[in-house]
Scaffold this active site. Structure first.
Site, mmCIF file in Angstrom:
data_model
loop_
_atom_site.group_PDB
_atom_site.id
_atom_site.type_symbol
_atom_site.label_atom_id
_atom_site.label_comp_id
_atom_site.label_asym_id
_atom_site.label_seq_id
_atom_site.Cartn_x
_atom_site.Cartn_y
_atom_site.Cartn_z
ATOM 1 N N SER A 91 3.103 -2.615 10.332
ATOM 2 C CA SER A 91 4.571 -2.536 10.439
ATOM 3 C C SER A 91 5.272 -3.805 9.972
ATOM 4 O O SER A 91 6.314 -4.193 10.520
ATOM 5 C CB SER A 91 4.995 -2.215 11.874
ATOM 6 O OG SER A 91 4.407 -1.010 12.291
ATOM 7 N N GLU A 113 -5.787 -5.398 10.399
ATOM 8 C CA GLU A 113 -4.757 -4.385 10.630
ATOM 9 C C GLU A 113 -5.053 -3.665 11.941
ATOM 10 O O GLU A 113 -5.828 -2.691 11.949
ATOM 11 C CB GLU A 113 -4.750 -3.365 9.489
ATOM 12 C CG GLU A 113 -4.406 -3.949 8.155
ATOM 13 C CD GLU A 113 -3.741 -2.914 7.265
ATOM 14 O OE1 GLU A 113 -2.615 -3.162 6.838
ATOM 15 O OE2 GLU A 113 -4.342 -1.849 7.025
ATOM 16 N N HIS A 173 -9.637 0.981 4.879
ATOM 17 C CA HIS A 173 -8.349 1.139 5.566
ATOM 18 C C HIS A 173 -8.546 2.074 6.770
ATOM 19 O O HIS A 173 -9.360 3.001 6.713
ATOM 20 C CB HIS A 173 -7.315 1.729 4.591
ATOM 21 C CG HIS A 173 -5.936 1.712 5.149
ATOM 22 N ND1 HIS A 173 -5.491 2.683 6.010
ATOM 23 C CD2 HIS A 173 -4.918 0.824 5.010
ATOM 24 C CE1 HIS A 173 -4.245 2.401 6.368
ATOM 25 N NE2 HIS A 173 -3.872 1.273 5.772
ATOM 26 N N GLY A 188 2.645 -1.358 4.371
ATOM 27 C CA GLY A 188 2.627 0.072 4.053
ATOM 28 C C GLY A 188 4.038 0.587 3.857
ATOM 29 O O GLY A 188 4.651 0.438 2.786
ATOM 30 N N GLY A 189 4.607 1.174 4.919
ATOM 31 C CA GLY A 189 5.917 1.839 4.853
ATOM 32 C C GLY A 189 6.996 1.030 4.147
ATOM 33 O O GLY A 189 7.707 1.549 3.278
ATOM 34 N N ASN A 226 0.862 -1.186 0.000
ATOM 35 C CA ASN A 226 0.000 0.000 0.000
ATOM 36 C C ASN A 226 0.895 1.232 0.000
ATOM 37 O O ASN A 226 1.509 1.559 1.009
ATOM 38 C CB ASN A 226 -0.896 -0.027 1.252
ATOM 39 C CG ASN A 226 -1.747 1.222 1.375
ATOM 40 O OD1 ASN A 226 -1.867 2.014 0.431
ATOM 41 N ND2 ASN A 226 -2.350 1.415 2.547
ATOM 42 N N TRP A 227 0.980 1.892 -1.141
ATOM 43 C CA TRP A 227 1.895 3.037 -1.283
ATOM 44 C C TRP A 227 1.329 4.316 -0.669
ATOM 45 O O TRP A 227 2.024 5.329 -0.615
ATOM 46 C CB TRP A 227 2.241 3.253 -2.760
ATOM 47 C CG TRP A 227 3.058 2.150 -3.363
ATOM 48 C CD1 TRP A 227 3.632 1.095 -2.696
ATOM 49 C CD2 TRP A 227 3.417 1.982 -4.739
ATOM 50 N NE1 TRP A 227 4.307 0.285 -3.583
ATOM 51 C CE2 TRP A 227 4.194 0.813 -4.844
ATOM 52 C CE3 TRP A 227 3.151 2.710 -5.899
ATOM 53 C CZ2 TRP A 227 4.710 0.354 -6.060
ATOM 54 C CZ3 TRP A 227 3.658 2.251 -7.112
ATOM 55 C CH2 TRP A 227 4.434 1.089 -7.195
ATOM 56 N N LYS A 228 0.079 4.293 -0.298
ATOM 57 C CA LYS A 228 -0.570 5.475 0.301
ATOM 58 C C LYS A 228 -0.316 6.718 -0.583
ATOM 59 O O LYS A 228 -0.205 6.577 -1.797
ATOM 60 C CB LYS A 228 -0.084 5.672 1.741
ATOM 61 C CG LYS A 228 -0.179 4.398 2.579
ATOM 62 C CD LYS A 228 -0.002 4.638 4.054
ATOM 63 C CE LYS A 228 0.022 3.318 4.787
ATOM 64 N NZ LYS A 228 -0.091 3.449 6.222
#
Ligand code: PEP
Length: 256
Positions: free
Chosen positions: A214, A165, A93, A235-236, A8-10
């Site tokens: 994470s 999540e 999300h 994500g990150g 997920n590149w947000k």
């Protein structure tokens, strides 16, 4: 069942940067038949990337879309517009829920809108830190799951992916903590129980459950060996090409 690694590149990467990343990732990974690699770029990048992507290797997901197919909804993009461009859509999300105020009644229409347009919804559910501290995790998971799936029929449930999540474990959360594998196992067990209550026992083995919070190359192996976890939503760490590639390779090995 297949395994899943979703990035997920947000709100990151210009269209050009996203295109370069995708190009490099496609060069790194082979065509894994039993591992679905999915990236979720910003909406603006989806159409150009859909012309570039080798769908045998990587699938595209939207990070969000609106549930009505067309009409007077300024600023929105519909699932019908994304049909054929993406194969998946992240829905509900926690950033959509807590920053943009999405409620289960919006999310259930989005899940239905995605299915109606042949897009597989990845329905995100998870408790906040205070909900967990007050012992409300089970109720929150039950409410979000039943709420999110309330327009999904018995025939459609196999077209849905659930992502657990816990909000407190997401890397952008100030109080971020890592979820323990036992905590994840407890909730995936609960998700299966609820799915069984609503749709019957057979379905439980057909609906993939992902974990997100994470996840990185050092802990992905531990999360993927939790009973009931079929993949990860990242994500990150998905923004760093080398690390995302490591996660994919570990997922391939762990879930052989
Ligand atoms: C997410 O936002 O879906 C997520 C799991 O983020 P991170 O991996 O950065 O915690």
């Amino acid at each position: 069942m297949k395994s899943y690694v979703v990035g997920n590149w947000k709100l990151n990467f210009t269209v050009g940067e996203a295109s370069i990343y995708l190009h490099k990732l496609m060069r790194k990974i082979p065509n894994y038949r039993d591992l679905e690699v999915i990236v979720a770029p910003s909406t603006i990048a989806l159409q150009p990337l859909s012309l570039q992507v080798d769908r045998h290797k990587i699938k595209l997901a939207a990070q969000n879309a609106f549930y009505r197919d067309y009409g007077a909804f300024t600023g929105e993009t519909s699932f019908s517009q994304l049909r054929g461009i993406v194969d998946y859509a992240i829905i509900g999300h926690s950033e959509r829920r807590y920053i943009f105020g999405e409620r289960d009644k919006d999310i259930q229409k989005k899940v239905a809108g995605a299915i109606r347009n042949r897009i597989t919804p990845i329905l995100c559910i998870g408790e906040t830190e205070s909900e967990r501290a007050f012992g409300e995790t089970r109720d929150v998971i039950r409410d979000q799951l039943i709420g999110g799936l309330s327009e999904v029929s018995d025939d459609e449930i196999e077209k849905v992916i659930i992502a657990y999540e816990p909000v407190w474990a997401i890397s952008s959360t100030k109080m971020k903590k890592l979820a323990m594998p036992e905590e994840v196992a407890e909730v995936t067990g609960l998700i299966k129980e609820i799915l069984k209550e609503i749709y019957g026992g057979k379905v439980v083995e057909k609906v993939p459950i992902l974990f997100g919070g994470s996840v990185n190359a050092s802990n992905v192996g531990a999360y993927l060996t939790v009973p009931g976890v079929n993949g990860v939503l990242v994500g990150g760490a998905s923004l760093i090409l080398g690390e995302f590639n490591d996660i994919i390779e570990i997922a391939k090995r762990v879930r052989k």
